[in-house]
Design a protein around this motif. Structure first.
Motif: not given
Ligand code: DGJ
Length: 407
Positions: A111-112, A137, A217, A266, A286-287, A328, A351
């Motif tokens: 990710e990211r 995770y 993140d 995050e 989360g998302w 986000q 997302w």
């Molecule tokens: C929020 C994070 O910012 C995303 O990059 C991802 O990890 C999601 N959570 C997963 O639920």
């Protein structure tokens, strides 16, 4: 806004379109809309970031499948001369489709990704958040890869926890004693006042001292003097950390600080303006979208002030400011025009967890109020289209409506 428009106009005039680009050159950028690449496919570069190099823009991101957020291909990369028309290039960092034991085996969570150019080595360095295949995770690793060319291919270097065995920078003897007195096993119940106090003192930093700090993140920031910093959600996503990278940008030097302990930040996005480093983060849901947060510091090593409230404002019923317009953050990109003026662009992901590949993008120019505080109004049109930015000082109005903020 006018300045951005001129920059984009000039850039598009200078552009010599490939045949594929010619077809969609007038693709319209719509906040949160389908954004077709030059082949007509919705751009698939989530949680990503831009690199400006050699007069071109490279957009790296998570290439998502529809049914899973696991990495089935790797990090995608697109190139553009005008920020609006993006041509897809071959995968920048490919997951390992052969070796199941590779940290970046197909099916891992990657990710990211963020890419920076290292002047000193002449290489391009990508950092990303890595979770091992089949382990949810839990691993919370920082991954790094390197390439000779901006678009790649990137060679995986390593993935690990951060700064194993090293205490945060600048702790007093009393702070160190207080941290060493903590034992995670003594705090089985989360969210109690006693637990919160312990988190502030470094409960999880202490727990992870030996094996290294968690890194989820993340963001990479290269300062004016060429020093690069890694900013990441650590300590069970409760506390951010900012860690200095070595001159080749491939490792951590051991110097790091803890920022906003227990705030659960995050999506850290950082930029520098008006004598401050500014951090825009999200909460941890989360998302699902939540309200953004703002922090500032005169030195990257702190002290960091905040939470200074949600910098998003002038939302709509469909794009509420208290939910970061349903997105986000992923990066704040400094867009410079020929005259040397900079517009900071807050890049964010909407997302779509029911169809990850369908996730959308919001790119919002940041405005500063007359105290120099950044605010992020919802700007329906951007990238060469008419701006509808109207209000001023909305952050101050928001601040008075958010009595629990620090300023
Ligand atoms: C929020 C994070 O910012 C995303 O990059 C991802 O990890 C999601 N959570 C997963 O639920």
């Amino acid at each position: 806004m006018k300045r951005i428009f001129s920059l984009l106009l000039l850039a598009s005039l200078a552009l010599s379109p490939t045949p594929a680009m010619a077809q969609t050159q007038n693709a319209r950028f719509v906040q949160g809309g389908i954004w077709p690449d030059t082949d007509g496919h919705h751009i698939n570069a989530h949680g990503g970031g831009l690199l400006e190099y050699g007069g071109r823009f490279y957009w790296f991101g998570e290439e998502k499948a529809s049914h899973t957020s696991s990495a089935l291909t790797g990090v995608s990369v697109y190139v553009s001369d005008n920020l609006r028309d993006w041509q897809k290039l071959p995968t920048a960092l490919a997951v390992d489709t052969v070796d199941e034991t590779s940290p970046i085996a197909r099916g891992c969570t990657l990710e990211r990704p963020k890419v920076v150019f290292c002047e000193r080595t002449g290489k391009f360095v990508m950092w990303f958040h890595l979770e091992l295949k089949g382990q949810g995770y839990g691993a919370a690793l920082a991954g790094v890869a390197q390439a000779d060319r901006p678009e790649g291919p990137y060679r995986f270097v390593r993935a690990e926890r951060v700064n194993a065995g090293i205490l945060p920078f600048g702790m007093s003897d009393a702070d160190i004693d207080a941290m060493f007195a903590l034992n995670a096993a003594d705090y089985p119940d989360w969210w109690t006042p006693k637990w919160r106090d312990a988190v502030g003192k470094g409960l999880f930093c202490r727990r992870d001292l030996k094996g290294g700090q968690m890194a989820r993140d993340q963001q990479i920031y290269v300062d004016d003097d060429g020093t690069a910093y890694h900013i990441y959600s650590s300590e069970e996503n409760l506390t951010l950390q900012i860690a200095e990278l070595t001159p080749d940008y491939l490792s951590h030097t051991g110097k790091y600080i803890r920022v906003a302990p227990g705030h659960q930040n995050e999506a850290p996005c950082i930029f520098r303006h008006g004598g401050y480093y500014w951090l825009v983060c999200s909460g941890c849901t989360g998302w699902a979208p939540n309200a953004a947060r703002l922090y500032r510091a005169r030195s990257i090593w702190g002290p960091w002030e905040g939470n200074l409230c949600n910098p998003c404002c002038e939302g709509t019923a469909e794009r509420p400011a208290d939910k970061t317009f349903l997105a986000q953050g992923t990066q704040i990109f400094p867009l410079r025009n020929a005259a040397g003026d900079t517009t900071f662009v807050f890049m964010a992901d909407e997302w779509h967890p029911k169809n990850h590949a369908d996730g959308r993008y919001l790119w919002l120019p940041i405005r500063f109020d007359d105290e120099g505080i950044p605010e992020i109004p919802f700007t329906p049109d951007f990238l060469g289209h008419r701006s509808q930015v109207t209000g001023h000082n909305c952050w101050r109005l928001l601040r008075s409506a958010q009595p629990n903020c620090d300023l």
